[in-house]
Write a protein that holds these residues in place. Structure first.
Motif, PDB file in Angstrom:
ATOM      1  N   TYR A   8     -12.295   1.412   5.013  1.00 44.10           N
ATOM      2  CA  TYR A   8     -12.894  -0.106   5.509  1.00 44.10           C
ATOM      3  C   TYR A   8     -11.449  -0.992   5.073  1.00 44.10           C
ATOM      4  O   TYR A   8     -11.150  -0.332   4.461  1.00 44.10           O
ATOM      5  CB  TYR A   8     -13.888  -0.473   4.826  1.00 44.10           C
ATOM      6  N   CYS A   9     -11.190  -1.978   6.341  1.00 44.55           N
ATOM      7  CA  CYS A   9     -10.280  -3.118   5.718  1.00 44.55           C
ATOM      8  C   CYS A   9     -10.449  -4.346   6.149  1.00 44.55           C
ATOM      9  O   CYS A   9     -11.313  -5.241   6.062  1.00 44.55           O
ATOM     10  CB  CYS A   9      -9.321  -2.692   6.531  1.00 44.55           C
ATOM     11  N   TRP A  10     -10.592  -5.251   4.886  1.00 43.28           N
ATOM     12  CA  TRP A  10     -10.964  -6.657   4.565  1.00 43.28           C
ATOM     13  C   TRP A  10      -9.595  -7.113   4.776  1.00 43.28           C
ATOM     14  O   TRP A  10     -10.678  -8.467   4.405  1.00 43.28           O
ATOM     15  CB  TRP A  10     -11.743  -6.297   3.133  1.00 43.28           C
ATOM     16  N   ALA A  11      -8.771  -7.194   4.706  1.00 42.67           N
ATOM     17  CA  ALA A  11      -7.508  -7.808   5.202  1.00 42.67           C
ATOM     18  C   ALA A  11      -7.494  -8.962   6.140  1.00 42.67           C
ATOM     19  O   ALA A  11      -7.639  -8.403   7.306  1.00 42.67           O
ATOM     20  CB  ALA A  11      -6.297  -7.255   4.966  1.00 42.67           C
ATOM     21  N   GLY A  12      -7.354 -10.030   5.733  1.00 41.98           N
ATOM     22  CA  GLY A  12      -8.157 -11.042   6.598  1.00 41.98           C
ATOM     23  C   GLY A  12      -6.432 -11.451   7.791  1.00 41.98           C
ATOM     24  O   GLY A  12      -5.114 -11.011   6.788  1.00 41.98           O
ATOM     25  N   ASN A  13      -6.477 -12.467   7.694  1.00 35.18           N
ATOM     26  CA  ASN A  13      -4.588 -13.103   9.199  1.00 35.18           C
ATOM     27  C   ASN A  13      -4.808 -13.824   8.434  1.00 35.18           C
ATOM     28  O   ASN A  13      -3.012 -13.200   8.429  1.00 35.18           O
ATOM     29  CB  ASN A  13      -5.572 -13.875   9.853  1.00 35.18           C
ATOM     30  N   VAL A  57     -14.708  -7.107   8.734  1.00 38.70           N
ATOM     31  CA  VAL A  57     -14.580  -5.823   8.617  1.00 38.70           C
ATOM     32  C   VAL A  57     -13.149  -4.807   9.255  1.00 38.70           C
ATOM     33  O   VAL A  57     -14.549  -4.967  10.501  1.00 38.70           O
ATOM     34  CB  VAL A  57     -15.346  -4.617   8.086  1.00 38.70           C
ATOM     35  N   LEU A  58     -12.414  -4.409   9.300  1.00 38.63           N
ATOM     36  CA  LEU A  58     -11.825  -3.313  10.395  1.00 38.63           C
ATOM     37  C   LEU A  58     -12.055  -1.682  10.537  1.00 38.63           C
ATOM     38  O   LEU A  58     -11.838  -1.475   9.076  1.00 38.63           O
ATOM     39  CB  LEU A  58     -10.693  -3.949  10.065  1.00 38.63           C
ATOM     40  N   SER A  59     -11.906  -1.224  10.534  1.00 38.38           N
ATOM     41  CA  SER A  59     -11.628   0.341  10.246  1.00 38.38           C
ATOM     42  C   SER A  59     -11.564   1.198  11.798  1.00 38.38           C
ATOM     43  O   SER A  59     -11.530   0.505  13.278  1.00 38.38           O
ATOM     44  CB  SER A  59     -13.881   1.008  10.124  1.00 38.38           C
ATOM     45  N   LEU A  60     -11.526   2.213  11.714  1.00 37.61           N
ATOM     46  CA  LEU A  60     -10.625   2.645  12.616  1.00 37.61           C
ATOM     47  C   LEU A  60     -11.921   3.796  13.400  1.00 37.61           C
ATOM     48  O   LEU A  60     -13.121   4.585  12.980  1.00 37.61           O
ATOM     49  CB  LEU A  60      -9.438   3.705  12.587  1.00 37.61           C
ATOM     50  N   PRO A  61     -11.562   3.925  14.162  1.00 43.16           N
ATOM     51  CA  PRO A  61     -12.599   4.737  15.492  1.00 43.16           C
ATOM     52  C   PRO A  61     -12.318   5.951  15.286  1.00 43.16           C
ATOM     53  O   PRO A  61     -12.023   6.167  14.384  1.00 43.16           O
ATOM     54  CB  PRO A  61     -12.670   4.901  16.941  1.00 43.16           C
ATOM     55  N   ALA A  89      -3.498   2.206   7.131  1.00 40.94           N
ATOM     56  CA  ALA A  89      -3.301   2.505   5.614  1.00 40.94           C
ATOM     57  C   ALA A  89      -4.128   1.456   4.750  1.00 40.94           C
ATOM     58  O   ALA A  89      -3.731   2.389   3.540  1.00 40.94           O
ATOM     59  CB  ALA A  89      -1.921   1.813   4.924  1.00 40.94           C
ATOM     60  N   LEU A  90      -4.497   0.436   4.721  1.00 42.93           N
ATOM     61  CA  LEU A  90      -5.296  -0.513   4.612  1.00 42.93           C
ATOM     62  C   LEU A  90      -6.993   0.730   4.296  1.00 42.93           C
ATOM     63  O   LEU A  90      -8.246   0.669   3.131  1.00 42.93           O
ATOM     64  CB  LEU A  90      -5.775  -1.479   4.590  1.00 42.93           C
ATOM     65  N   THR A  91      -6.912   0.921   5.808  1.00 48.11           N
ATOM     66  CA  THR A  91      -8.426   2.189   6.192  1.00 48.11           C
ATOM     67  C   THR A  91      -8.092   3.678   5.450  1.00 48.11           C
ATOM     68  O   THR A  91      -9.387   3.662   4.942  1.00 48.11           O
ATOM     69  CB  THR A  91      -8.490   2.100   7.244  1.00 48.11           C
ATOM     70  N   ASN A  92      -7.385   3.887   5.449  1.00 43.75           N
ATOM     71  CA  ASN A  92      -7.063   5.661   4.794  1.00 43.75           C
ATOM     72  C   ASN A  92      -7.339   5.580   2.962  1.00 43.75           C
ATOM     73  O   ASN A  92      -7.838   6.236   2.815  1.00 43.75           O
ATOM     74  CB  ASN A  92      -6.348   5.914   4.853  1.00 43.75           C
ATOM     75  N   GLU A  93      -6.850   4.368   2.055  1.00 42.77           N
ATOM     76  CA  GLU A  93      -6.612   3.836   1.137  1.00 42.77           C
ATOM     77  C   GLU A  93      -8.378   3.995   1.103  1.00 42.77           C
ATOM     78  O   GLU A  93      -9.367   4.684  -0.355  1.00 42.77           O
ATOM     79  CB  GLU A  93      -5.903   2.577   0.877  1.00 42.77           C
ATOM     80  N   PRO A 102       0.654  -0.808  -0.282  1.00 42.54           N
ATOM     81  CA  PRO A 102       0.197  -0.302  -0.304  1.00 42.54           C
ATOM     82  C   PRO A 102       1.233   1.025   0.580  1.00 42.54           C
ATOM     83  O   PRO A 102       1.987   1.461   0.864  1.00 42.54           O
ATOM     84  CB  PRO A 102      -0.981  -0.263   1.237  1.00 42.54           C
ATOM     85  N   SER A 103       0.549   1.819  -0.611  1.00 44.59           N
ATOM     86  CA  SER A 103       1.362   3.108  -0.832  1.00 44.59           C
ATOM     87  C   SER A 103       0.286   4.663   0.302  1.00 44.59           C
ATOM     88  O   SER A 103       1.190   5.450  -0.116  1.00 44.59           O
ATOM     89  CB  SER A 103       1.473   3.962  -2.501  1.00 44.59           C
ATOM     90  N   TYR A 104      -0.294   4.191   0.266  1.00 46.52           N
ATOM     91  CA  TYR A 104      -0.823   5.119   1.648  1.00 46.52           C
ATOM     92  C   TYR A 104      -0.155   6.321   2.655  1.00 46.52           C
ATOM     93  O   TYR A 104       0.187   4.860   2.994  1.00 46.52           O
ATOM     94  CB  TYR A 104      -2.629   4.748   0.966  1.00 46.52           C
ATOM     95  N   PHE A 105      -0.308   6.984   2.908  1.00 52.54           N
ATOM     96  CA  PHE A 105       0.403   6.934   4.356  1.00 52.54           C
ATOM     97  C   PHE A 105      -0.622   6.324   5.777  1.00 52.54           C
ATOM     98  O   PHE A 105      -1.936   5.836   5.210  1.00 52.54           O
ATOM     99  CB  PHE A 105       0.460   8.520   4.905  1.00 52.54           C
ATOM    100  N   ALA A 106       0.266   5.756   6.983  1.00 50.05           N
ATOM    101  CA  ALA A 106      -0.390   5.353   8.008  1.00 50.05           C
ATOM    102  C   ALA A 106      -0.689   6.355   9.035  1.00 50.05           C
ATOM    103  O   ALA A 106       0.214   7.589   8.855  1.00 50.05           O
ATOM    104  CB  ALA A 106       0.402   4.636   8.632  1.00 50.05           C
ATOM    105  N   ILE A 107      -1.425   5.612   9.997  1.00 50.18           N
ATOM    106  CA  ILE A 107      -1.924   6.713  10.580  1.00 50.18           C
ATOM    107  C   ILE A 107      -1.557   5.795  12.609  1.00 50.18           C
ATOM    108  O   ILE A 107      -1.695   4.832  12.376  1.00 50.18           O
ATOM    109  CB  ILE A 107      -3.125   7.101  11.254  1.00 50.18           C
ATOM    110  N   LEU A 108      -0.206   6.672  13.088  1.00 53.30           N
ATOM    111  CA  LEU A 108      -0.019   6.014  14.570  1.00 53.30           C
ATOM    112  C   LEU A 108      -0.249   7.080  15.581  1.00 53.30           C
ATOM    113  O   LEU A 108       0.627   7.571  15.697  1.00 53.30           O
ATOM    114  CB  LEU A 108       1.498   5.296  14.449  1.00 53.30           C
TER     115      LEU A 108
END
Length: 286
Positions: free
Chosen positions: A40-45, A88-92, A33-37, A4-10
């Motif tokens: 939401y983020c569906w990437a699995g384990n 499905v993962l997402s950020l508060p 990073a996946l959520t910002n793109e 992923p080329s999008y920036f991440a939040i920490l």
């Protein structure tokens, strides 16, 4: 697959959470990073496990841990592969920013993301456990990263939270980082001395609150070692006096062939005697 080329939040809450490991924080950043793109983020384990060289059970436990701490939202959608639902993962809201613009509809974005997330190429994997930090400035890294590194070496890992607090307050730059490593090395050597076998390591919070005491620490000289030094110095004094007498005798007799050899011995003995006397005056061993 491209990373992923999008920036991440920490966010600060995650960065300074002493209960999270560095890898857990990086995994959070990957999710962000996946959520910002796409929002939401569906990437699995399996995706994260391959990406960071860990097993799926470990990834699952980390994600659940992040969810319990309120750092991510974990939801399920019906119709997924596992038990009739899909995670499905997402950020508060307090950790989110507007999603990166995309022309894809959510359904299309989901399919594309899953397609590229299932089997990441080996040569693009980020092998966290194989990273070697070389000449990194202390100020360019999180204190917890350095603390975790030195904490692994400490002989009694108790009261970690308090120990980290003292570490963060006292280790501010590269020199402090070098000093505390030297201090711990001296402390471990101190505990390994035969005369100190009875000693128990200090609790983590105690040592990290007083680690400066060990930076220049030297073991006190034992009585037996002191006696050996004194005996050697006495012998050297006699040997020097003896060689000087021989040199004088040969000189008086006009025999100078053996003088050079005795003169070399005198200089050698004087040098050793001076070194031992300095060591003895300090009252410390090596």
């Amino acid at each position: 697959m491209q990373n992923p080329s999008y920036f991440a939040i920490l966010p600060a809450d995650v960065r300074y959470d002493a209960e999270l490991t560095p890898l857990e924080k990086i995994l959070y950043a990957e999710i962000s990073a996946l959520t910002n793109e796409r929002g939401y983020c569906w990437a699995g384990n399996q995706y994260f496990a391959r990406l960071y060289g860990k097993n799926e059970n470990y990834i699952s436990s980390v994600i659940n841990r992040l969810g319990k701490k309120g750092y991510i939202n974990i939801e399920t959608e019906k119709g997924g592969k596992k038990a009739g639902s899909e995670r499905v993962l997402s950020l508060p809201k307090k950790y989110t920013i507007p999603p990166h613009p995309t022309s894809e509809k959510p359904e299309v974005a989901k399919k594309n993301l899953i397609a590229t997330s299932e089997k990441p190429e080996v040569d693009t994997l980020y092998k966290f456990n194989n990273i070697k930090k070389k000449n990194c400035s202390f100020l360019q890294n999180e204190p917890l990263v350095h603390f975790s590194e030195i904490w692994k070496k400490y002989p009694l890992r108790t009261s970690r939270k308090e120990a980290f607090k003292y570490f963060k307050n006292s280790v501010k730059n590269d020199q402090d980082w070098q000093d505390i490593q030297k201090a711990l090395s001296n402390y471990i050597k101190h505990l390994s001395q035969p005369s100190n076998k009875w000693k128990q390591p200090q609790a983590g919070k105690t040592w990290f609150n007083n680690w400066h005491d060990w930076v220049e620490w030297q073991e006190p000289m034992l009585a037996e070692e002191k006696q050996k030094l004194e005996e050697r110095i006495t012998w050297l004094r006699k040997a020097i006096a003896n060689r000087l007498n021989l040199i004088q005798q040969y000189t008086d007799n006009g025999d100078t062939e053996n003088i050079v050899e005795f003169q070399d011995e005198v200089e050698k003995f004087k040098t050793e005697k001076k070194q031992l006397e300095e060591k003895l005056s300090c009252g410390r061993g090596q």
